[in-house]
Design an enzyme around this catalytic site. Structure first.
Site, mmCIF file in Angstrom:
data_model
loop_
_atom_site.group_PDB
_atom_site.id
_atom_site.type_symbol
_atom_site.label_atom_id
_atom_site.label_comp_id
_atom_site.label_asym_id
_atom_site.label_seq_id
_atom_site.Cartn_x
_atom_site.Cartn_y
_atom_site.Cartn_z
ATOM 1 N N ILE A 1 5.950 3.521 -3.313
ATOM 2 C CA ILE A 1 5.870 2.673 -4.511
ATOM 3 C C ILE A 1 5.078 3.386 -5.597
ATOM 4 O O ILE A 1 5.514 3.512 -6.746
ATOM 5 C CB ILE A 1 5.224 1.302 -4.165
ATOM 6 C CG1 ILE A 1 6.233 0.407 -3.441
ATOM 7 C CG2 ILE A 1 4.670 0.592 -5.405
ATOM 8 C CD1 ILE A 1 7.399 -0.088 -4.289
ATOM 9 N N TYR B 1 0.833 -1.218 0.000
ATOM 10 C CA TYR B 1 0.000 0.000 0.000
ATOM 11 C C TYR B 1 0.862 1.261 0.000
ATOM 12 O O TYR B 1 0.369 2.363 0.225
ATOM 13 C CB TYR B 1 -0.920 0.016 1.229
ATOM 14 C CG TYR B 1 -1.970 -1.067 1.185
ATOM 15 C CD1 TYR B 1 -3.209 -0.831 0.587
ATOM 16 C CD2 TYR B 1 -1.718 -2.332 1.707
ATOM 17 C CE1 TYR B 1 -4.169 -1.821 0.523
ATOM 18 C CE2 TYR B 1 -2.674 -3.334 1.645
ATOM 19 C CZ TYR B 1 -3.898 -3.072 1.058
ATOM 20 O OH TYR B 1 -4.851 -4.061 0.996
ATOM 21 N N SER B 2 2.134 1.088 -0.274
ATOM 22 C CA SER B 2 3.111 2.156 -0.076
ATOM 23 C C SER B 2 2.905 3.374 -0.978
ATOM 24 O O SER B 2 2.807 3.266 -2.196
ATOM 25 C CB SER B 2 4.498 1.549 -0.317
ATOM 26 O OG SER B 2 5.441 2.542 -0.596
ATOM 27 N N ASN B 3 2.915 4.563 -0.347
ATOM 28 C CA ASN B 3 2.903 5.804 -1.120
ATOM 29 C C ASN B 3 4.162 5.916 -1.959
ATOM 30 O O ASN B 3 4.137 6.444 -3.071
ATOM 31 C CB ASN B 3 2.863 7.024 -0.187
ATOM 32 C CG ASN B 3 1.547 7.147 0.535
ATOM 33 O OD1 ASN B 3 0.526 6.680 0.049
ATOM 34 N ND2 ASN B 3 1.574 7.793 1.686
#
Ligand SMILES: *Cc1c(COP(=O)(O)O)cnc(C)c1O
Length: 304
Positions: free
Chosen positions: A70, A66-68
């Protein structure tokens, strides 16, 4: 080269703050670039310049599903003409969550590694394996913090921000906090709100500052009482605050970073922690891409 858009500071009004004699404004870093928003824009900017200088065609980085970071990397690479590879922690879950769908739409190649292997992400051997699979690449660490990222985040404040006495931002890896501290005025206090639980953050920031030889130009303080149970953890109070904030100011916050930080700032105002006459600037560091995934995962309906 990613070109930032002009962003202004919007003043927020609330009767309590007027009574307490403090003013609050928000810097909308979430509007800095249509493709690479928030603090991640600043963290990636000089890394992409460097990658181009080194003649690299691919950017490889690491992150959770869910990484911003990424998503921002996928998006910035798309805008700047790089291929991107995301090494994602854990197994692939189908259907892909909104973050990974969006990253893939920006052309990112997703590659999953077990949590165990993921822990080796800084080891040469592991990186060499990745080079065998993916060819030559420019590597950006998980969360995006390195010296070029800090160079970028030191450009977040501009001369017009000299008028504020307090600058408030959230802390994940601390790359944003570190860069801002290096561009403060001597009369300013930088207040960092840790999204992670625990006192280790003080040592981690001390190590980061010493590794990158950063001498803060003003006063810095770290607040670690507003993590809501730890990274990625939330509670009903926090979600209610995010809804209230949206209703009051028509500004969207997310629950991982900006929601916790703003909650903390407002609590501290209420507690009288800011002297009368304080001019507070809140940094909206973006991260809104994560909301769709959050709502889907937890069955919430936070404003997008
Ligand atoms: C990544 C992120 C942060 C944390 O930035 P660091 O430089 O890692 O401390 C804060 N806010 C948002 C919205 C983010 O995406």
């Amino acid at each position: 080269m990613l070109i930032p858009q002009e962003i202004s500071n919007d003043t927020l009004h609330h009767p309590l703050w007027e009574r307490l004699g403090v003013s609050v404004a928000i810097k909308r870093l979430d509007r800095v670039h249509p493709l690479a928003s928030g603090n991640k824009f600043f963290k990636l900017k000089y890394n992409l310049v460097q990658a181009k200088r080194e003649g690299k065609k691919k950017i490889l980085t690491f992150g959770g599903a869910y990484s911003n970071h990424i998503y921002a990397t996928a998006s910035a690479c798309h805008a700047a003409g790089f291929e991107s590879i995301g090494i994602i922690r854990g197994e692939e879950t189908l259907p892909l969550n909104p973050t990974l769908v969006a990253a893939r739409e920006k052309g990112m190649e997703l590659h999953y590694v077990s949590r165990g292997d993921y822990r080796n992400k800084k080891e040469e051997e592991f990186l060499n394996e990745l080079r065998k699979t993916h060819g030559d690449f420019y590597q950006v660490p998980e969360g995006g913090t390195n010296s070029l990222a800090i160079k970028g985040t030191s450009e977040i404040l501009s001369v017009q921000d000299n008028e504020y006495s307090y600058i408030c931002t959230s802390i994940g890896t601390g790359g944003t906090f570190a860069g801002i501290s290096a561009s403060l005025g001597p009369h300013q206090v930088l207040l960092g709100f840790s999204s992670l639980k625990g006192d280790f953050i003080y040592q981690e920031m001390a190590d980061l500052f010493s590794y990158h030889q950063i001498a803060p130009k003003g006063k810095i303080e770290i607040e670690n009482q507003y993590h809501f149970g730890g990274y990625g953890k939330t509670n009903a109070d926090l979600l209610a605050f995010i809804r209230w904030f949206y209703g009051e100011f028509q500004i969207v916050l997310e629950p991982i970073y900006t929601g916790k930080m703003c909650y903390g700032v407002f609590e501290k105002i209420k507690n009288g922690d800011f002297p009368k006459g304080s001019k507070i600037l809140i940094l909206h560091t973006g991260g809104l891409q994560g909301l769709a995934g959050f709502n889907q995962r937890f069955g919430t309906s936070l404003p997008l």
